[in-house]
Design a protein around this motif. Sequence first.
Motif, PDB file in Angstrom:
ATOM      1  N   SER A  45       1.321  -9.993  -1.776  1.00  0.00           N
ATOM      2  CA  SER A  45       0.391  -9.121  -2.465  1.00  0.00           C
ATOM      3  C   SER A  45       0.312  -7.858  -1.619  1.00  0.00           C
ATOM      4  CB  SER A  45      -0.969  -9.811  -2.568  1.00  0.00           C
ATOM      5  OG  SER A  45      -1.886  -8.966  -3.194  1.00  0.00           O
ATOM      6  N   ALA A  46       0.693  -6.723  -2.210  1.00  0.00           N
ATOM      7  CA  ALA A  46       0.847  -5.503  -1.426  1.00  0.00           C
ATOM      8  C   ALA A  46      -0.026  -4.371  -1.936  1.00  0.00           C
ATOM      9  CB  ALA A  46       2.312  -5.059  -1.439  1.00  0.00           C
ATOM     10  N   THR A  47      -0.466  -3.549  -1.004  1.00  0.00           N
ATOM     11  CA  THR A  47      -1.119  -2.280  -1.308  1.00  0.00           C
ATOM     12  C   THR A  47      -0.111  -1.196  -0.941  1.00  0.00           C
ATOM     13  OG1 THR A  47      -3.304  -3.155  -0.816  1.00  0.00           O
ATOM     14  CG2 THR A  47      -3.069  -0.767  -0.791  1.00  0.00           C
ATOM     15  N   LEU A  48       0.188  -0.328  -1.900  1.00  0.00           N
ATOM     16  CA  LEU A  48       1.220   0.694  -1.701  1.00  0.00           C
ATOM     17  C   LEU A  48       0.607   2.084  -1.622  1.00  0.00           C
ATOM     18  CD1 LEU A  48       3.825  -0.455  -4.385  1.00  0.00           C
ATOM     19  CD2 LEU A  48       3.676  -1.154  -2.008  1.00  0.00           C
ATOM     20  N   TYR A  49       1.380   2.993  -1.069  1.00  0.00           N
ATOM     21  CA  TYR A  49       1.023   4.404  -1.138  1.00  0.00           C
ATOM     22  C   TYR A  49       1.451   4.934  -2.501  1.00  0.00           C
ATOM     23  CZ  TYR A  49       0.156   4.232   3.868  1.00  0.00           C
ATOM     24  OH  TYR A  49      -0.334   3.926   5.102  1.00  0.00           O
ATOM     25  N   SER A  50       0.840   6.028  -2.943  1.00  0.00           N
ATOM     26  CA  SER A  50       1.057   6.524  -4.302  1.00  0.00           C
ATOM     27  C   SER A  50       2.424   7.157  -4.521  1.00  0.00           C
ATOM     28  CB  SER A  50      -0.035   7.531  -4.668  1.00  0.00           C
ATOM     29  OG  SER A  50       0.013   8.637  -3.786  1.00  0.00           O
ATOM     30  N   ASN A  51       3.111   7.548  -3.493  1.00  0.00           N
ATOM     31  CA  ASN A  51       4.398   8.225  -3.654  1.00  0.00           C
ATOM     32  C   ASN A  51       5.581   7.250  -3.605  1.00  0.00           C
ATOM     33  OD1 ASN A  51       4.101   7.567  -1.004  1.00  0.00           O
ATOM     34  ND2 ASN A  51       4.730   9.558  -0.188  1.00  0.00           N
ATOM     35  N   VAL A  52       5.395   6.032  -4.123  1.00  0.00           N
ATOM     36  CA  VAL A  52       6.414   4.991  -4.048  1.00  0.00           C
ATOM     37  C   VAL A  52       6.944   4.676  -5.440  1.00  0.00           C
ATOM     38  CG1 VAL A  52       6.801   2.567  -3.460  1.00  0.00           C
ATOM     39  CG2 VAL A  52       5.364   3.981  -2.003  1.00  0.00           C
ATOM     40  N   GLU A  53       8.253   4.600  -5.551  1.00  0.00           N
ATOM     41  CA  GLU A  53       8.886   4.113  -6.786  1.00  0.00           C
ATOM     42  C   GLU A  53       8.822   2.589  -6.729  1.00  0.00           C
ATOM     43  OE1 GLU A  53      12.764   5.644  -7.476  1.00  0.00           O
ATOM     44  OE2 GLU A  53      12.210   7.648  -6.802  1.00  0.00           O
ATOM     45  N   ILE A  54       7.898   2.021  -7.472  1.00  0.00           N
ATOM     46  CA  ILE A  54       7.565   0.610  -7.321  1.00  0.00           C
ATOM     47  C   ILE A  54       8.747  -0.330  -7.603  1.00  0.00           C
ATOM     48  CG2 ILE A  54       6.071  -1.260  -8.174  1.00  0.00           C
ATOM     49  CD1 ILE A  54       3.855   0.855  -8.431  1.00  0.00           C
ATOM     50  N   PRO A  55       9.452  -0.219  -8.730  1.00  0.00           N
ATOM     51  CA  PRO A  55      10.522  -1.211  -8.979  1.00  0.00           C
ATOM     52  C   PRO A  55      11.618  -1.223  -7.911  1.00  0.00           C
ATOM     53  CG  PRO A  55       9.984  -0.031 -10.988  1.00  0.00           C
ATOM     54  CD  PRO A  55       9.266   0.664  -9.881  1.00  0.00           C
ATOM     55  N   SER A  56      12.118  -0.062  -7.553  1.00  0.00           N
ATOM     56  CA  SER A  56      13.219  -0.037  -6.577  1.00  0.00           C
ATOM     57  C   SER A  56      12.738  -0.408  -5.182  1.00  0.00           C
ATOM     58  CB  SER A  56      13.887   1.343  -6.561  1.00  0.00           C
ATOM     59  OG  SER A  56      12.964   2.338  -6.153  1.00  0.00           O
TER      60      SER A  56
END
Length: 184
Positions: free
Chosen positions: A132-143
Amino acid sequence: MNGFMRFFLFVYSIFLSLLTFILLFAVIDDGIFADLLSPLSNMVTNPVTRYAYVAVLCLVLISCVASIVCVISAGRAYRTKLRKTDIGSVDIGADALESIARNAAMSAQAGIKSVKARVTSGKNGSIEVGISATLYSNVEIPSSMSKVQERIKKDIERYTGIIVEEVKVKVKQVEPAAARVEAR
């Protein structure tokens, strides 16, 4: 959950299940338990309270069965993975596997701010990893998450020799990337 608590919950669930079956039997044939359980007999003779009684007992029975399944599966999921070597054996705990998964996710350089990992047993001695991850907004999630999945699978298999059957990624939150202010 330690072994004593799992055992206690298992015994408690078995006890509640048996009690529920006995009380359901009392509803079906109220003459058998009339002497022993006269207040219960009075309650089950009223049609309105009888249906409420059956509904409550069915809910208790379902929760007991669910509790038994959870206790048994929790005990299996957190057993250590045993690897035999020429001079002995190596036990690899679930916490160690989860730590490897977290480290692999963070080192994949995929824009992950924070991550939690959960390892469960798979088929034929393999494991399944869920993060379960928290990402930064400038990330292309699928790749990016595909890259993380590959990295976790590769690292766990390389470091432990345990086959990773599946890596599930859940993106729970996307946070804005904070702008850096440099001091001069």
